[in-house]
Design an enzyme around this catalytic site. Structure first.
Site, PDB file in Angstrom:
ATOM      1  N   ASP A 139       0.599  -1.292   0.164  1.00 35.85           N
ATOM      2  CA  ASP A 139      -0.571   0.059  -0.238  1.00 35.85           C
ATOM      3  C   ASP A 139       0.519   1.197   0.252  1.00 35.85           C
ATOM      4  O   ASP A 139       0.741   2.464   0.218  1.00 35.85           O
ATOM      5  CB  ASP A 139      -1.058  -0.056   1.251  1.00 35.85           C
ATOM      6  CG  ASP A 139      -0.335   0.014   2.223  1.00 35.85           C
ATOM      7  OD1 ASP A 139       1.577   0.084   2.892  1.00 35.85           O
ATOM      8  OD2 ASP A 139      -0.788   0.746   3.617  1.00 35.85           O
ATOM      9  N   GLU A 140       2.313   1.137  -0.364  1.00 36.38           N
ATOM     10  CA  GLU A 140       3.199   2.520  -0.663  1.00 36.38           C
ATOM     11  C   GLU A 140       3.854   2.063  -1.764  1.00 36.38           C
ATOM     12  O   GLU A 140       4.436   1.314  -2.810  1.00 36.38           O
ATOM     13  CB  GLU A 140       3.757   2.300   0.570  1.00 36.38           C
ATOM     14  CG  GLU A 140       4.796   3.815   0.884  1.00 36.38           C
ATOM     15  CD  GLU A 140       5.066   3.727   2.605  1.00 36.38           C
ATOM     16  OE1 GLU A 140       6.617   3.767   2.390  1.00 36.38           O
ATOM     17  OE2 GLU A 140       4.529   3.114   3.636  1.00 36.38           O
TER      18      GLU A 140
END
Length: 361
Positions: free
Chosen positions: A78-79
């Site tokens: 998620d990054e």
């Protein structure tokens, strides 16, 4: 939405992997034992993790992001980091581009997101954390030290609990406290890490981007609420984990090249074994057979297990048949896996399964 919610298990040994902002107001956080979290927040909603769903959503989010930058580096599920140099004529100034990215993620995937903009990776990372939840923040070039000054020392990447404790004991609570001392003072106390800490406190970070590792890995672990020695239950668990990992491999058009098995006996004796696969694969059947072979070779059923983990090193590959193997058989298994993926994506994981998914008691 709006409820105190956490992702994790519910057994006596379970630990949370994530918590919503509503839950965090009660002191609930990731890596906290579930039992402790429920004592802090009795109305906490616990949701079992769904790794296949996370993988699918992650892929969709990054498909949106990759359209906006010539250089993009994904660092976790998620990054990611984007180098937006030279894109202003296409997408507008930084804040406008950030708003466009976030709006498209919300429209296409239905998820909130946060964007931090800075002159280097360190500042962008911290700015992203400060922009949460669901916001954007631009730290103008030349204002990095001013932006960081009022923040707690613990927000600096690489400053964990042990370093935070040491800093507090020596009177460093805010980043401005670190900025006020000579670099040599921290270096004398902490060595090279002290110099790095001083540089980060002044907003100095890397602008380099890195290629994705050639052989990343994927894995799943399960900690039992009670120690288990039932072979059928353990085999069923491994099959389920291999299905999840197989779906992730197929969704990313990648192959497993090495199988890894992790076994933990009570109280905390851990054994890890791995084996290179004869051929790269992403068939659930082949993944299970490889993991099951390691289980048979390295687990004595008279010893109960506290934890079982399955993982695969990931690499490039193509579907390939064994020399004396009928191509019809693996093709049928591949079609079956694809059918399971489609039906489960539409109707949920329990919509379709094989006999191995069913408890036979």
């Amino acid at each position: 939405i709006g409820k105190p919610l956490a992702v994790g298990g519910t057994g006596p040994r379970a630990v949370l992997s994530s918590a919503s902002y509503e839950a965090r107001r009660w002191g609930v956080r990731s890596a906290m034992p579930t039992a402790q979290a429920l004592r802090l927040c009795s109305q906490l909603v616990i949701v079992e993790p769904d790794f296949s769903l996370y993988s699918d959503l992650s892929k969709k989010v990054f498909q949106v992001i990759e359209k906006y930058a010539p250089v993009f580096e994904r660092v976790s599920v998620d990054e990611g980091y984007l180098d937006m140099t030279g894109t202003e004529k296409l997408f507008g100034p930084p804040l406008e581009a950030a708003a466009r990215i976030r709006a498209e993620i919300a429209q296409q995937v239905g998820l909130p997101s946060s964007v931090g903009i800075g002159s280097n990776r360190l500042v962008a990372k911290i700015a992203t954390d400060q922009a949460k939840p669901n916001g954007e923040l631009w730290v103008l070039p030349g204002t990095e030290a001013v932006f960081l000054a009022p923040l707690a020392v613990s927000v600096i990447p690489g400053v964990g609990p042990a370093t935070t404790k040491w800093l507090h004991e020596h009177g460093f609570f805010k980043i401005s406290d670190l900025q006020s001392v000579p670099a040599g003072q921290l270096e004398a106390a902490l060595g090279e890490h002290g110099q790095q800490l001083w540089d980060r406190a002044h907003g100095r970070g890397s602008t380099e981007f890195f290629r994705e590792a050639k052989n990343p890995s994927i894995s799943r672990e399960t900690t039992f609420s009670k120690d288990v020695r039932d072979p059928e239950r353990i085999e069923r668990l491994i099959w389920g984990r291999c299905e999840e990992l197989g779906r992730e491999l197929r969704s990313e058009d990648r192959y497993a090249t090495t199988v890894r098995l992790k076994l933990r006996y009570p109280p905390f004796e851990t054994v890890a074994r791995s084996r290179v696969l004869d051929l790269p694969t992403r068939l659930d059947r082949d993944l299970f057979e490889a993991a099951h072979a390691l289980l048979l070779a390295h687990w004595a059923p008279d010893r109960p297990l506290r934890l079982v983990g399955v993982g695969f090193a990931v690499g490039e590959g193509v579907g390939q048949f064994q020399l004396f193997e009928s191509p019809e058989n693996p093709e049928r298994w591949a079609r079956l896996d694809q059918l399971k993926d489609r039906i489960r994506a539409k109707f949920g994981h329990d919509a379709l399964g094989l006999g191995r998914n069913v408890k036979t008691e």
